[in-house]
Each structure stands twice: as structure tokens, then as C-alpha cells.
Design a protein around this motif. Structure first.
Motif, short mmCIF file in Angstrom:
data_model
loop_
_atom_site.label_atom_id
_atom_site.label_comp_id
_atom_site.label_asym_id
_atom_site.label_seq_id
_atom_site.Cartn_x
_atom_site.Cartn_y
_atom_site.Cartn_z
N GLN A 1 33.30 0.78 33.04
CA GLN A 1 34.68 0.37 32.82
C GLN A 1 35.52 0.85 33.99
OE1 GLN A 1 35.42 -1.51 30.13
NE2 GLN A 1 33.25 -1.44 29.62
N GLU B 1 28.39 6.78 21.94
CA GLU B 1 28.44 5.63 22.84
C GLU B 1 27.14 5.53 23.65
OE1 GLU B 1 31.94 6.21 25.19
OE2 GLU B 1 33.20 5.07 23.81
N LYS C 1 24.54 2.40 23.88
CA LYS C 1 24.11 1.79 25.14
C LYS C 1 22.59 1.76 25.24
CE LYS C 1 28.26 3.02 27.75
NZ LYS C 1 28.84 3.90 28.78
N SER D 1 21.29 -0.94 22.82
CA SER D 1 21.69 -2.27 23.29
C SER D 1 20.92 -2.67 24.54
CB SER D 1 23.19 -2.30 23.56
OG SER D 1 23.92 -1.96 22.41
N GLU E 1 26.28 -6.89 26.61
CA GLU E 1 27.72 -6.74 26.39
C GLU E 1 28.07 -6.94 24.92
OE1 GLU E 1 29.81 -5.62 28.46
OE2 GLU E 1 29.25 -6.15 30.51
N GLN E 2 27.46 -7.95 24.31
CA GLN E 2 27.77 -8.21 22.90
C GLN E 2 27.12 -7.19 21.98
OE1 GLN E 2 30.09 -10.49 22.16
NE2 GLN E 2 30.17 -10.73 24.40
N ARG F 1 26.27 -4.15 22.66
CA ARG F 1 26.92 -2.84 22.82
C ARG F 1 28.15 -2.73 21.93
NH1 ARG F 1 30.93 -1.04 25.99
NH2 ARG F 1 31.08 -3.02 27.10
N LYS F 2 28.94 -3.82 21.86
CA LYS F 2 30.13 -3.82 21.02
C LYS F 2 29.76 -3.76 19.54
CE LYS F 2 32.79 -6.49 24.40
NZ LYS F 2 33.45 -7.79 24.68
N ALA G 1 28.12 -0.32 18.73
CA ALA G 1 29.15 0.73 18.80
C ALA G 1 30.05 0.67 17.57
CB ALA G 1 29.96 0.58 20.07
N ARG G 2 30.40 -0.54 17.15
CA ARG G 2 31.22 -0.67 15.94
C ARG G 2 30.49 -0.14 14.73
NH1 ARG G 2 33.24 -5.74 17.98
NH2 ARG G 2 31.59 -6.86 16.87
N TYR H 1 33.50 2.40 18.76
CA TYR H 1 34.02 1.41 19.72
C TYR H 1 35.52 1.26 19.55
CZ TYR H 1 34.43 -2.70 22.57
OH TYR H 1 34.81 -3.59 23.54
#
Length: 296
Positions: free
Chosen positions: A3, A18, A22, A25, A283-284, A286-287, A290-291, A296
Motif C-alpha cells: 500500500q 493481516e 496474506k 490468500s 487481491e480479492q 486477501r480482502k 481479512a474480513r 480488514y
């Protein structure tokens, strides 16, 4: 991926959660990409080992082994991605943070190169046996079955050749994955972060797509020569080559510069396709992960 903001002020517990997201994911996204792009990888390895053209290689595989021939080495391929990508991508941001905290490196290409090479070396040292098994299963002569399965391959190589056989080609693999990580992860990270900082695109599908294509193109150019040497060296008979450098020299004498880009066309489509699927899945995922972990 990386980021544009620092994470030093995020609580340690959240950072740890997190990191788990990662790692999960990265391994999962790599397995998805591996399963979808494996047929092109099988064609590439056959082309590097036996020569010919892409069209004739595909026809030969289809005629001799059918659909199954395009998915040779799927299980060790998934093993490989779980070992390699979980480490080289899942630990990439944490390694960058570590170097920023404990060295003089600041956010930039030297930091990204250091993180990319470090995680690549760690991944190969841990998961090289999966690479050896995958290549040998894929490179088996048409119509023959070299091993009855991935577990059989691990066992037979371990018994007949020992740890030296399971970790054969370690040097070329470290070199190849280090270059690959620079081409894939570092390029993706650099392109994505640079565009986000300039405000040219939002952190969404179009940016992920563009960054992944850039990563695929750079990786193909960087890794093709090392990939050819690695595939030839790992698939060679014991004692055929004294070292990877000797193997490269023999290949250069036989076919010249073009030898090192044998199979580069399927490599480009495979690597670029793999990057598109892997990074967009990552990317998807990971979100989502994380949720699920409430971080997240």
C-alpha cells in the motif's frame, strides 16, 4: 500488495492477523492460477526438452496422452505453489517492513529488490523438491509414465538420489525465482504503488489487470534463459552436467542465443495469464480472508 501508506502504527496483533490473511490468500491464489494455466506450462516444458514448435508440441501431447497429458504434474504443481508463493508473495510486505525498520533502506526499488530476492531464496530452500517432481513428471517422454504419482516421485527420487536429487537444481532455481520475483512481485508492486500515488487509477480491477500484464511481460523477458537452463539441468541424467553453468555453456554451443528463448511464446502467455489470475485472485481473496479474520 504493498500500500502507499505505512503500517508502523497498526497494532502488532492486527499486523499478525493481516500476515495470516496474506499467506492464505497468496497460496490459494497461486493454486487457482496454476490449475488454469498448467496446460501451457506442460507445452512449454515439452518444447524446452524436446524442441519443435508450439503447435507440434500441443498436437503431440494431445495425440499421445490426451487431455491428461496437459495436466501432468498438477499435484506437485499445487504443492509447489503452496510452498513457493505462500512464502515469496505472502511474506513480501512483511519482509519490506522488516528491512525498513532494521536497515537503512527506504521505500524504493532497492528495498523491493531486497525483499523480493530474500523471499524467493527462502521459498526455494523450503520447496525445491516440489519443483523437481513437477518438472520430471511433466518432461516424461510421450506415452511413458515415469512415476505413478507425485508421492511415488518424491519417494523414488529420495531413495535413489537422496536429498541431493530432491534439491537438484537449487542454484538455478534460486536464481530463476529471484529474477521471477523481481519480474512479478516487485514489478506489480512498483507499478501499482506508483499509479496509486499519482492518483491515475483507483485500487480496483483495471489497475490490478494493468499491473499484472506489466509483471508478466517483464518476467518473461527476464526468466526465459534461466528457465531453459533450469529445466534442462533438473531433467538431466545424474552426472550429465557438472553444474548449471556448464549446462548453459553446452546449450549455447548447440543452439546459440535462440536456445535460451526456446518456449518463450508459451512462456509469455502462461506467465502473463498466470499473473493476471493470481494477482487478481490474491487481491480479492486477501480482502475476503481479512474480513473473515476481522482485520480488514
Amino acid at each position: 500488495m504493498a500500500q502507499a501508506i505505512t503500517k508502523r502504527e497498526i497494532p502488532v496483533a492486527v499486523q499478525g492477523t493481516e500476515l495470516v490473511a496474506k499467506l492464505i490468500s497468496a497460496g490459494s491464489a497461486a493454486c487457482i492460477a496454476e490449475a488454469i494455466t498448467l496446460p501451457m506450462d506442460c507445452a512449454k516444458i515439452k518444447l524446452q526438452v524436446e524442441g519443435g514448435t508450439l503447435a507440434t508440441t500441443i498436437r503431440t501431447i494431445a495425440a499421445t496422452d490426451g487431455t491428461k497429458g496437459f495436466f501432468r504434474g498438477l499435484v506437485p504443481g499445487l504443492h509447489r505453489q503452496l510452498g513457493f508463493c505462500t512464502i515469496r508473495l505472502g511474506l513480501y510486505d512483511s519482509t519490506k517492513d522488516f528491512y525498513m525498520k532494521h536497515t537503512a533502506l527506504n521505500d524504493g526499488l532497492p528495498l523491493r529488490f531486497a525483499a523480493g530476492i530474500s523471499t524467493a531464496v527462502a521459498a526455494v530452500c523450503v520447496a525445491q523438491p516440489t519443483e523437481v517432481v513437477k518438472i520430471r513428471m511433466q518432461a516424461a517422454k510421450a506415452g511413458t509414465v515415469r512415476y505413478t504419482g507425485s508421492l511415488s516421485a518424491y519417494y523414488k527420487i529420495g531413495v535413489t538420489e537422496g536429498t541431493k536429487g530432491l534439491w537438484s537444481g537449487l542454484g538455478p532455481s534460486i536464481m530463476r525465482l529471484s529474477i521471477c520475483n523481481i519480474g512479478e512481485v516487485v514489478t506489480y508492486d512498483t507499478v501499482k504503488t506508483s499509479i496509486l500515488r499519482r492518483g491515475w487509477m483507483q485500487d480496483a480491477f483495471p489497475l490490478h489487470f494493468f499491473s499484472a500484464v506489466c509483471a508478466g511481460a517483464v518476467t518473461t523477458c527476464l526468466t526465459s534463459p534461466v528457465d531453459v537452463v533450469k529445466t534442462t539441468f533438473v531433467n538431466s541424467r545424474p552426472g550429465e552436467y557438472k553444474s548449471a553453468l556448464q549446462c548453459a555453456g553446452v546449450l549455447a554451443k548447440k543452439g546459440g542465443f535462440r536456445t535460451f528463448y526456446k518456449g518463450c511464446v508459451p512462456s509469455f502467455f502462461r506467465i502473463t495469464g498466470w499473473n493476471l489470475i493470481m494477482f487478481m485472485s490474491y487481491e480479492q481473496l486477501r480482502k475476503i480472508v481479512a474480513r473473515k479474520l476481522n482485520c480488514y
